[in-house]
Write a protein that holds these residues in place. Structure first.
Motif, PDB file in Angstrom:
ATOM      1  N   UNK A  97      39.545 -21.104 -44.806  1.00 55.48           N
ATOM      2  CA  UNK A  97      38.879 -21.618 -43.614  1.00 55.48           C
ATOM      3  C   UNK A  97      39.376 -20.969 -42.338  1.00 55.48           C
ATOM      4  N   UNK A  98      40.111 -19.872 -42.443  1.00 51.17           N
ATOM      5  CA  UNK A  98      40.641 -19.256 -41.242  1.00 51.17           C
ATOM      6  C   UNK A  98      40.018 -17.892 -41.049  1.00 51.17           C
ATOM      7  N   UNK A  99      39.620 -17.600 -39.823  1.00 45.38           N
ATOM      8  CA  UNK A  99      38.971 -16.340 -39.504  1.00 45.38           C
ATOM      9  C   UNK A  99      39.444 -15.887 -38.130  1.00 45.38           C
ATOM     10  N   UNK A 155      46.767 -16.377 -31.009  1.00 40.52           N
ATOM     11  CA  UNK A 155      47.816 -17.006 -31.814  1.00 40.52           C
ATOM     12  C   UNK A 155      47.713 -18.525 -31.728  1.00 40.52           C
ATOM     13  N   UNK A 156      47.451 -19.040 -30.535  1.00 40.32           N
ATOM     14  CA  UNK A 156      47.281 -20.487 -30.368  1.00 40.32           C
ATOM     15  C   UNK A 156      46.117 -20.995 -31.216  1.00 40.32           C
ATOM     16  N   UNK A 157      45.033 -20.253 -31.209  1.00 43.92           N
ATOM     17  CA  UNK A 157      43.861 -20.667 -31.968  1.00 43.92           C
ATOM     18  C   UNK A 157      44.136 -20.681 -33.466  1.00 43.92           C
ATOM     19  N   UNK A 158      44.825 -19.642 -33.947  1.00 43.60           N
ATOM     20  CA  UNK A 158      45.159 -19.587 -35.364  1.00 43.60           C
ATOM     21  C   UNK A 158      46.047 -20.770 -35.740  1.00 43.60           C
ATOM     22  N   UNK A 159      47.011 -21.080 -34.880  1.00 40.62           N
ATOM     23  CA  UNK A 159      47.896 -22.212 -35.127  1.00 40.62           C
ATOM     24  C   UNK A 159      47.115 -23.516 -35.201  1.00 40.62           C
ATOM     25  N   UNK A 160      46.235 -23.741 -34.233  1.00 38.22           N
ATOM     26  CA  UNK A 160      45.473 -24.993 -34.198  1.00 38.22           C
ATOM     27  C   UNK A 160      44.592 -25.151 -35.430  1.00 38.22           C
ATOM     28  N   UNK A 161      44.109 -24.041 -35.973  1.00 34.73           N
ATOM     29  CA  UNK A 161      43.214 -24.106 -37.129  1.00 34.73           C
ATOM     30  C   UNK A 161      43.960 -24.321 -38.439  1.00 34.73           C
ATOM     31  N   UNK A 162      45.288 -24.277 -38.377  1.00 37.93           N
ATOM     32  CA  UNK A 162      46.065 -24.351 -39.618  1.00 37.93           C
ATOM     33  C   UNK A 162      47.204 -25.370 -39.560  1.00 37.93           C
ATOM     34  N   UNK A 176      47.450 -28.142 -40.879  1.00 35.07           N
ATOM     35  CA  UNK A 176      47.695 -28.835 -42.147  1.00 35.07           C
ATOM     36  C   UNK A 176      48.902 -28.266 -42.869  1.00 35.07           C
ATOM     37  N   UNK A 177      49.176 -26.979 -42.646  1.00 37.55           N
ATOM     38  CA  UNK A 177      50.320 -26.364 -43.322  1.00 37.55           C
ATOM     39  C   UNK A 177      51.125 -25.491 -42.357  1.00 37.55           C
ATOM     40  N   UNK A 178      51.160 -25.906 -41.087  1.00 34.36           N
ATOM     41  CA  UNK A 178      51.947 -25.199 -40.071  1.00 34.36           C
ATOM     42  C   UNK A 178      52.198 -26.191 -38.947  1.00 34.36           C
ATOM     43  N   UNK A 233      64.022 -13.517 -29.577  1.00 32.58           N
ATOM     44  CA  UNK A 233      63.819 -14.742 -30.344  1.00 32.58           C
ATOM     45  C   UNK A 233      62.661 -14.463 -31.292  1.00 32.58           C
ATOM     46  N   UNK A 234      62.946 -14.446 -32.589  1.00 26.43           N
ATOM     47  CA  UNK A 234      61.949 -14.179 -33.606  1.00 26.43           C
ATOM     48  C   UNK A 234      61.490 -15.498 -34.212  1.00 26.43           C
ATOM     49  N   UNK A 235      60.179 -15.719 -34.271  1.00 22.99           N
ATOM     50  CA  UNK A 235      59.706 -16.990 -34.785  1.00 22.99           C
ATOM     51  C   UNK A 235      58.218 -16.994 -35.077  1.00 22.99           C
ATOM     52  N   UNK A 236      57.674 -18.202 -35.187  1.00 20.54           N
ATOM     53  CA  UNK A 236      56.257 -18.393 -35.545  1.00 20.54           C
ATOM     54  C   UNK A 236      55.907 -17.651 -36.831  1.00 20.54           C
ATOM     55  N   UNK A 237      56.842 -17.691 -37.768  1.00 16.98           N
ATOM     56  CA  UNK A 237      56.559 -17.118 -39.090  1.00 16.98           C
ATOM     57  C   UNK A 237      55.686 -18.091 -39.867  1.00 16.98           C
ATOM     58  N   UNK A 238      54.481 -17.661 -40.176  1.00 13.94           N
ATOM     59  CA  UNK A 238      53.556 -18.511 -40.920  1.00 13.94           C
ATOM     60  C   UNK A 238      52.806 -17.664 -41.937  1.00 13.94           C
ATOM     61  N   UNK A 239      52.672 -18.216 -43.138  1.00 12.27           N
ATOM     62  CA  UNK A 239      51.940 -17.550 -44.219  1.00 12.27           C
ATOM     63  C   UNK A 239      51.000 -18.574 -44.835  1.00 12.27           C
ATOM     64  N   UNK A 240      49.742 -18.214 -44.934  1.00 10.48           N
ATOM     65  CA  UNK A 240      48.771 -19.134 -45.534  1.00 10.48           C
ATOM     66  C   UNK A 240      49.207 -19.461 -46.962  1.00 10.48           C
ATOM     67  N   UNK A 241      49.050 -20.713 -47.396  1.00 11.67           N
ATOM     68  CA  UNK A 241      49.485 -21.104 -48.747  1.00 11.67           C
ATOM     69  C   UNK A 241      48.979 -20.189 -49.851  1.00 11.67           C
ATOM     70  N   UNK A 242      47.774 -19.641 -49.704  1.00 14.69           N
ATOM     71  CA  UNK A 242      47.224 -18.770 -50.741  1.00 14.69           C
ATOM     72  C   UNK A 242      47.985 -17.453 -50.856  1.00 14.69           C
TER      73      UNK A 242
END
Length: 271
Positions: free
Chosen positions: A2-4, A56-63, A65-67, A154-163
């Protein structure tokens, strides 16, 4: 999935075409970027460098559930990060879906320390006195927080889609970000904050950090009412040693060109 891409309409540029080697050992870093980019592609992900923090904000808001919510340090809404002091690395699949992120925020702390920046909340907000939440504070007892200073990323916002988890991406993305910060800003240290829950699962070590120091209690933030985490950090010399370990930890690297620094753009020696 569901992410684009929320707004990208043109084909993204490849990470290797976006890197300029300004600082650090060019041959070593050139070989590393080639190997790391290939490692990501072998796992079905194409990497692109971005300074579009609204995306980046938009991607975060759309995910969510697991971020967790985006940390203020990487949230453009607070006005503290832009292309002059930050970037993020997006990973997308063949369908153009964003499936991973990794961000960096550079601070020239001079003689002040990471401990100073954490306790004052300046690591999170450009103007904490007006931007912090009511009652928000940060207590720090990590042993080296008051010793780390100078040019710090400062390194951060590491996110990987569950798939896409289980593909060793935590071993790839933070390393790329650290090396990129070094060659861009001539950094002395890389730091990150890792929740104790993730430290106990071995995530901080997967990121490549050996210096893991519990003792960060961030209270009343938008991220969490009570965040308990570790300060993880890496000095420049260890970063370069970690780059050398990449091949053995992530997988065999195909033979790279003898002049790998020529594959990635490099600035004139006078720079």
């Amino acid at each position: 999935m569901s992410i684009h891409y929320p707004r990208l309409t043109q084909k993204s540029r490849r990470l290797l075409d976006q890197i300029t080697l300004n600082h650090g050992p060019r041959e070593k870093l050139g070989h590393f970027f080639l190997a790391a980019d290939k490692a990501a592609r072998d796992r079905g992900i194409t990497l692109t460098l971005s300074t579009d923090f609204e995306l980046l904000r938009e991607v975060n808001k759309m995910n969510l559930k697991h971020w967790h919510g985006l940390a203020p340090s990487f949230d453009a809404a607070y006005g503290g990060i832009d292309g002059s002091c930050g970037y993020w690395i997006m990973g997308h699949n063949a369908a153009g879906e964003i499936v991973s992120t990794q961000a960096a925020h550079f601070y020239d702390m001079a003689t002040e320390t990471v401990g100073d920046y954490l306790r004052s909340l300046r690591l999170f907000y450009p103007h904490p006195e007006t931007q912090k939440r009511s009652g928000e504070s940060c207590n720090v007892s990590s042993p080296n927080a008051d010793k780390i200073n100078g040019r710090v990323v400062f390194s951060g916002s590491t996110w990987i889609h569950p798939d896409y988890r289980g593909r060793d991406l935590p071993k790839i993305l933070p390393r790329i970000s650290r090396a990129l910060a070094l060659t861009r800003w001539d950094t002395d240290y890389t730091i990150s904050l890792v929740s104790m829950a993730l430290v106990e699962k071995g995530v901080a070590k997967a990121y490549g950090y050996q210096r893991i120091e519990p003792g960060v209690e961030w209270l009343g933030s938008a991220v969490s009412d009570r965040y308990l985490g570790a300060l993880v950090w890496m000095p420049r010399a260890e970063l370069l040693q970690d780059v050398d370990r990449f091949e053995s930890e992530v997988g065999h690297r195909e033979h790279a060109p003898a002049n790998a620094q020529d594959v990635v753009r490099h600035a004139p020696a006078a720079n």
